[in-house]
Design an enzyme around this catalytic site. Structure first.
Site, PDB file in Angstrom:
ATOM      1  N   SER A 325       1.608  -7.178  -3.714  1.00  0.00           N
ATOM      2  CA  SER A 325       0.693  -7.059  -2.391  1.00  0.00           C
ATOM      3  C   SER A 325      -0.092  -8.404  -2.106  1.00  0.00           C
ATOM      4  O   SER A 325      -0.529  -8.730  -0.915  1.00  0.00           O
ATOM      5  CB  SER A 325      -0.463  -6.048  -2.530  1.00  0.00           C
ATOM      6  OG  SER A 325       0.006  -4.620  -2.834  1.00  0.00           O
ATOM      7  N   ASP A 349      -2.243   6.726   8.291  1.00  0.00           N
ATOM      8  CA  ASP A 349      -1.890   6.560   6.959  1.00  0.00           C
ATOM      9  C   ASP A 349      -1.949   7.722   6.166  1.00  0.00           C
ATOM     10  O   ASP A 349      -3.091   8.137   5.631  1.00  0.00           O
ATOM     11  CB  ASP A 349      -2.426   5.424   5.875  1.00  0.00           C
ATOM     12  CG  ASP A 349      -2.033   5.610   4.554  1.00  0.00           C
ATOM     13  OD1 ASP A 349      -1.147   5.983   4.317  1.00  0.00           O
ATOM     14  OD2 ASP A 349      -2.838   4.670   3.724  1.00  0.00           O
ATOM     15  N   ASP A 364       2.505   5.153  -0.175  1.00  0.00           N
ATOM     16  CA  ASP A 364       1.522   4.203  -0.420  1.00  0.00           C
ATOM     17  C   ASP A 364       1.097   4.144  -1.959  1.00  0.00           C
ATOM     18  O   ASP A 364       1.461   5.191  -2.459  1.00  0.00           O
ATOM     19  CB  ASP A 364       0.356   4.609   0.479  1.00  0.00           C
ATOM     20  CG  ASP A 364      -0.764   3.473   0.989  1.00  0.00           C
ATOM     21  OD1 ASP A 364      -0.793   2.954   1.785  1.00  0.00           O
ATOM     22  OD2 ASP A 364      -1.356   3.121  -0.286  1.00  0.00           O
ATOM     23  N   HIS A 370      -5.145   6.067   3.175  1.00  0.00           N
ATOM     24  CA  HIS A 370      -6.272   5.291   3.247  1.00  0.00           C
ATOM     25  C   HIS A 370      -7.128   5.962   4.204  1.00  0.00           C
ATOM     26  O   HIS A 370      -8.277   6.634   3.923  1.00  0.00           O
ATOM     27  CB  HIS A 370      -6.115   4.012   3.643  1.00  0.00           C
ATOM     28  CG  HIS A 370      -5.865   3.246   2.234  1.00  0.00           C
ATOM     29  ND1 HIS A 370      -6.341   2.796   1.282  1.00  0.00           N
ATOM     30  CD2 HIS A 370      -4.219   2.886   1.989  1.00  0.00           C
ATOM     31  CE1 HIS A 370      -5.640   2.260   0.624  1.00  0.00           C
ATOM     32  NE2 HIS A 370      -4.123   2.123   0.890  1.00  0.00           N
ATOM     33  N   CYS A 384      -3.260  -1.492   2.400  1.00  0.00           N
ATOM     34  CA  CYS A 384      -2.935  -0.401   2.899  1.00  0.00           C
ATOM     35  C   CYS A 384      -1.012  -0.575   3.035  1.00  0.00           C
ATOM     36  O   CYS A 384      -0.832  -1.424   3.905  1.00  0.00           O
ATOM     37  CB  CYS A 384      -3.251   0.078   4.179  1.00  0.00           C
ATOM     38  SG  CYS A 384      -2.256   1.418   4.754  1.00  0.00           S
TER      39      CYS A 384
END
Lengths: 635, 381
Positions: A325, A349, A364, A370, A384
């Protein structure tokens, strides 16, 4: 008969006189032969023998230069030269070399490794030159040699300077080390300059700056007697010592980073964002560079080589990890620039993402998702994945690859340490050339969250971070700050120009929220900050997780756990430092790698604050002095 | 009839003895003495350079010179008739001493050359023979009709070869060559037929091969091989020749200057103060120095041959000629071996090389020459 029997003195005397004359003639001829022989040697062949006599008497001796020192930015020594006693052999004076080596071995002065090395390097040394066989003799060894000297003609103990690394393993990977010159290096060397030198930079800075560090050999013509003893120096050109090197590196920050990593395997790179200088570069586990200087034994070398933790591996520039990430700020920037997303965009999400016409779920990292609406900055703050899956779908692989490229992936960063690897910036062409088949949109999705085929070195990760911190300014990371008396100017690549420069601030705001936001993934490391910090965590999978399977850290073996990553820089408005940390199998970017980043930045910011304070004091003092002098003038 | 004439002449000579000059009164030949003293002084200067300025070495050498000159003067006073009478007895004693050396001798470097009677004397009997040999052969031949018949040639050869072989067995090739030649020179001067010489040369050449196979010792063979190719044994036997040739050649015409010879001063030249001292001269004084030395030697030889020429009796002539020519052999062998045209045999440069015994023997030889020259003057017309 009677007549004949009588002695005829006159006749005899005549006979002897004739013989005497003949003898004299022969004597004269033979003396002329002698004379012509001497004439032949002294006049006809004068040049030959004059040269021979001169080369008997005069020997050219090479004077090795002193290798340059290496110090950190505060002038603390990291590589120095220490006097060391060397056991050498002059073959000319040895009657029986094998026997001599044998007896040296019996006295435990040398071992088989030393003998093998000695025999290999024999060709490099002329018979009257002292060829070293063992360095670093201790007092006991010297005493042994002294006691047995008479029995071992041709053996000498000399003092020379040998490289020593006082910080031992603390920066072994980037600094590198010197070692004994080997056959292969010998073929490429300037033999004139290196005769008399026994060591050469093998890796790291020691290798990259070898030409500067080594210096220029001097020489002297010495008159020697028949035993090779030097009687006097006829002519001397002193050697020019190698350049001293000042590093950007701050040993204190380096040590903080080393301590913070502790027993983890991993790497820390800290860049001075004002010039691209490397403040700290750690790869753990590490090794003692001093072991290599005088030839490491096979046993010790194999122990290092076969260690599963790979202590010799320079993770900083040679290990390639999926960045996870930590690439999301860069992806956000790409999205804004390519108008694939906007600061007001919102994405739902549910915990997964699906491509049109594809049943596959892209999960995710947070299983339950999220929230219903994840905004642009929220996506960075909470990392996210679904937001970025969506972004990747809209951007397409070409754009993703373009931005990776701009931030240095797939290229050498240009660090002044050899053998850098340049990561993998995947593309459809790349995938085909690897024989891995067609490029799927799913590959792009993985690429956007720093997974899949993407690989980066810690150095590249730190370089990327420094570009973000500097809002597009691309300083090339450099270890060396000063070469001799020359301050090296910062090296730069052309800056990244955005359509809207404000976009930098948007992603940096997102990164700030990672630290200071209510839901920031690394909000725990933001406590008690005295400066502003922006960061991004990353947790990269080492093994792929199959569809429908849950990630269970405990079930996975230690070496299959996720890598923990974190990038960060501070302060936000006027950045001074950018840091990237990778902890192999550390599991949590924000939990394990984040605190390390914080500690390293703390250490540097403390120094920056001190420095600023000092400068302020100086300024005030100067002001006061000028004021006082002005007052005096008035009086 | 011829004898009577000779007898009359001698009586006459006795009757008209001239007024003696100073040199005649002390039985010395002034020319020869002047040449020898010049050579000795040059030798001392050269030795100083060749021996690393060692004063003790110089003092020792000076002592030997003093002894040698004393011996020479004493011998010069003795009438030649005396030597002629005792020659055969000296010869027998010499051979017995050589036998003793072979049986009980001591020595160095694998050679037995010394006879050591502890606390009393230590000497090389071979040196005595250097003097005794010409005297003996001259004694033998002067009472025979010359040129000698085959029988006498054989007898002389036996006289010569017996001690020669004994000395060669010590082994001391250099001295045995000198002794053999001192005996053979007498034979040659006495009119040995040219055919003997020719056949001896032919015989010598044909004997060379078996001599090489069985007669020579390994180190002697090595010396000859090394002469032919010094590079064969660069650091061993060849070293000496390579270094001495280098020393000589690098001297050039002018030389490097006194005490400036790098080959000798830095010890590249081995044996620089003994057998190889000519290389020091050649290096430091160049070809000029060599020429002067050769000139000096030539003068001594000429004076020696003049004494031989003017000597009255056959015995005196033969001894004078042999002593002078043997002196030449010293010069030729030494300078030849140092410059690499002869194999290295232990022959010193006469009166210059360090070494007491050879100097004393040589000067004793010159003592004989002086005795002969004064013998002549005593009976001159």
């Amino acid at each position: 008969m009677q007549y004949r029997a009588l002695k005829d003195n006159a006749r005899e005397q005549r006979l002897i006189h004739i013989r005497t004359i003949i003898a004299f003639v022969i004597v004269f001829i033979l003396l002329s032969v002698l004379f012509s022989r001497y004439f032949f040697l002294q006049i006809y062949h004068y040049e030959t023998y004059a040269t021979k006599s001169e080369s008997n008497r005069v020997h050219l001796q090479r004077l090795p230069p002193k290798r340059g020192l290496i110090v950190d930015r505060d002038h603390q020594l990291v590589a120095e030269n220490q006097p060391s006693h060397v056991l050498s052999i002059i073959r000319d004076r040895v009657d029986d070399l094998p026997a001599l080596l044998d007896s040296l071995k019996r006295y435990q002065l040398i071992d088989d490794d030393d003998i093998a090395r000695f025999m290999k390097r024999k060709k490099r040394f002329r018979a009257f030159e002292a060829q070293p066989i063992r360095f670093n003799l201790n007092d006991e060894d010297i005493a042994k040699v002294a006691a047995n000297r008479i029995r071992m003609p041709g053996v000498e103990v000399n003092a020379t300077l040998v490289r020593h690394y006082p910080q031992q393993g603390d920066l072994a990977h980037m600094l590198g080390y010197v070692g004994r010159i080997n056959e292969r290096e010998l073929k490429q060397l300037d033999l004139d300059n290196y005769s008399g030198t026994h060591h050469i930079g093998k890796i790291g800075i020691e290798k990259h700056y070898e030409d500067f560090l080594h210096g220029t050999a001097g020489f002297q013509n010495v008159e020697t007697d028949a035993r090779g003893r030097v009687l006097r120096t006829l002519e001397k050109t002193p050697p020019i010592p190698g350049e001293n090197i000042v590093l950007h590196m701050d040993l204190d920050v380096q040590k903080v980073a080393l301590q913070a990593l502790g027993t983890h395997r991993g790497a820390v790179v800290a860049i001075d964002t004002t010039n691209g200088g490397i403040l700290a570069a750690v790869s753990t586990p590490t090794f003692d560079a001093n072991a290599f200087v005088n030839g490491i034994s096979h046993k010790n070398y194999n122990a290092l080589r076969n260690n599963l933790d790979l202590p010799l591996f320079n993770r900083i520039i040679q290990a390639q990890y999926p960045p996870g990430s930590t690439v999301k700020p860069m992806m956000s920037l790409a999205g804004l620039e390519e108008k694939a997303t906007f600061t007001w965009s919102k994405v739902a999400d549910p915990g997964w993402y699906q491509l049109p016409n594809d049943k596959r779920y892209y999960r995710d990292w947070k299983r339950q998702g999220h929230s219903k609406f994840v905004g642009f900055h929220d996506a960075l703050e909470q990392s996210c994945d679904v937001f970025f899956y969506d972004l990747a779908f809209k951007l397409g692989v070409k754009n993703i690859s373009k931005y990776y490229d701009m931030f240095g992936l797939g290229w050498d960063t240009g660090i002044d340490v050899p053998n850098e690897r340049h990561g993998i910036n995947p593309s459809p062409q790349w995938k085909r050339s690897q024989g891995r088949g067609r490029w799927y949109t799913g590959d792009s999705l993985n690429m956007a969250i720093g997974q899949g085929y993407v690989l980066m070195t810690p150095m590249q990760l730190a370089y990327m971070t420094s570009i973000i911190a500097n809002r597009g300014k691309r300083f090339i990371p450099q270890m060396v700050r000063k070469l001799g008396d020359n301050e090296l100017p910062p090296k730069q690549r052309p800056a990244i120009k955005l359509g809207d420069e404000q976009n930098w601030e948007e992603i940096i705001y997102g990164m700030q929220r990672v630290i200071s936001g209510k839901k920031g993934t690394a909000r725990r490391i933001g406590r008690g900050l005295t400066y502003t910090l922006a960061g991004k965590s990353g947790t990269a999978q080492v093994v792929g997780i199959k569809q429908g399977e849950r990630y269970d850290a405990k079930a996975l073996k230690e070496r299959q756990r996720d890598h923990a990553l974190f990038i960060g820089f501070a302060p936000i408005d006027k950045p001074r430092i950018a840091v990237a940390v990778i902890v192999e199998n550390g599991q949590s970017g924000s939990g394990v790698a984040g605190p390390i980043v914080r500690k390293v930045i703390d250490a540097w910011m403390l120094k920056v604050a001190e420095q600023e304070k000092l400068e302020k004091q100086k300024e005030e003092k100067l002001k006061k002095e000028t004021k006082a002098s002005k007052d005096n003038e008035h009086v | 009839m011829f004898e009577t004439k000779d007898y009359v002449r001698q009586i006459n000579a006795d009757g008209f003895r001239k007024k003696q000059g100073f040199w005649q009164s002390i039985n010395l030949d002034p020319w020869l003495l002047l040449l020898l003293v010049t050579l000795t002084i040059c030798g001392l200067f050269l030795l100083y350079s060749a021996s690393d300025y060692k004063i003790p070495t110089l003092k020792r050498q000076l002592t030997f010179y003093v002894i040698a000159y004393t011996v020479m003067i004493i011998i010069a006073q003795v009438p030649m008739l005396f030597f002629r009478r005792i020659a055969p007895f000296l010869y027998i004693i010499g051979v017995l001493l050589l036998l003793a050396v072979l049986l009980f001798g001591s020595g160095a470097k694998g050679a037995q050359r010394w006879l050591d009677i502890p606390g009393i004397i230590r000497f090389q009997p071979s040196e005595i023979l250097k003097l005794v040999m010409p005297l003996t052969v001259a004694w033998y031949l002067s009472s025979r009709i010359l040129p000698p018949s085959f029988k006498h040639v054989v007898a002389v050869m036996v006289l010569v070869m017996l001690p020669t072989i004994m000395i060669a067995a010590q082994p001391d090739l250099g001295t045995s060559i000198l002794i053999a030649s001192s005996g053979l020179f007498v034979l040659l001067l006495a009119g040995l037929s040219i055919w003997y010489i020719v056949s001896a040369v032919v015989l010598g050449i044909s004997a060379a091969w078996p001599m090489w196979m069985f007669g020579l010792r390994e180190y002697q063979k090595g010396r000859i091989l090394t002469l032919l190719d010094p590079e064969r044994d660069k650091l061993g036997a060849g070293w000496n020749i390579i270094q001495s040739k280098t020393a000589i050649g690098s001297g050039g015409f002018n030389g490097k200057g006194y005490l400036q010879g790098t080959q000798s001063q830095l010890n590249f030249l081995p044996e620089s103060h003994t057998d190889f001292i000519i290389a020091v001269l050649a290096e430091e004084f160049g070809l000029i120095g060599v020429m002067l030395l050769l000139g000096l030697y030539l003068c001594i030889i000429i004076r020696g041959l003049m004494i031989c020429w003017m000597a009255d009796t056959t015995f005196n002539k033969l001894v004078a000629g042999s002593v002078t020519l043997t002196f030449f052999v010293y010069i030729f062998v030494n300078m030849g071996m140092v410059s690499g045209i002869l194999p290295v045999v232990g022959v010193p440069l006469p009166l210059v090389s360090q070494g007491g015994t050879s100097i004393v023997t040589l000067m004793a030889g010159f003592g004989l020459l002086m005795a002969i020259s004064s013998d002549k003057q005593q009976f001159s017309r």
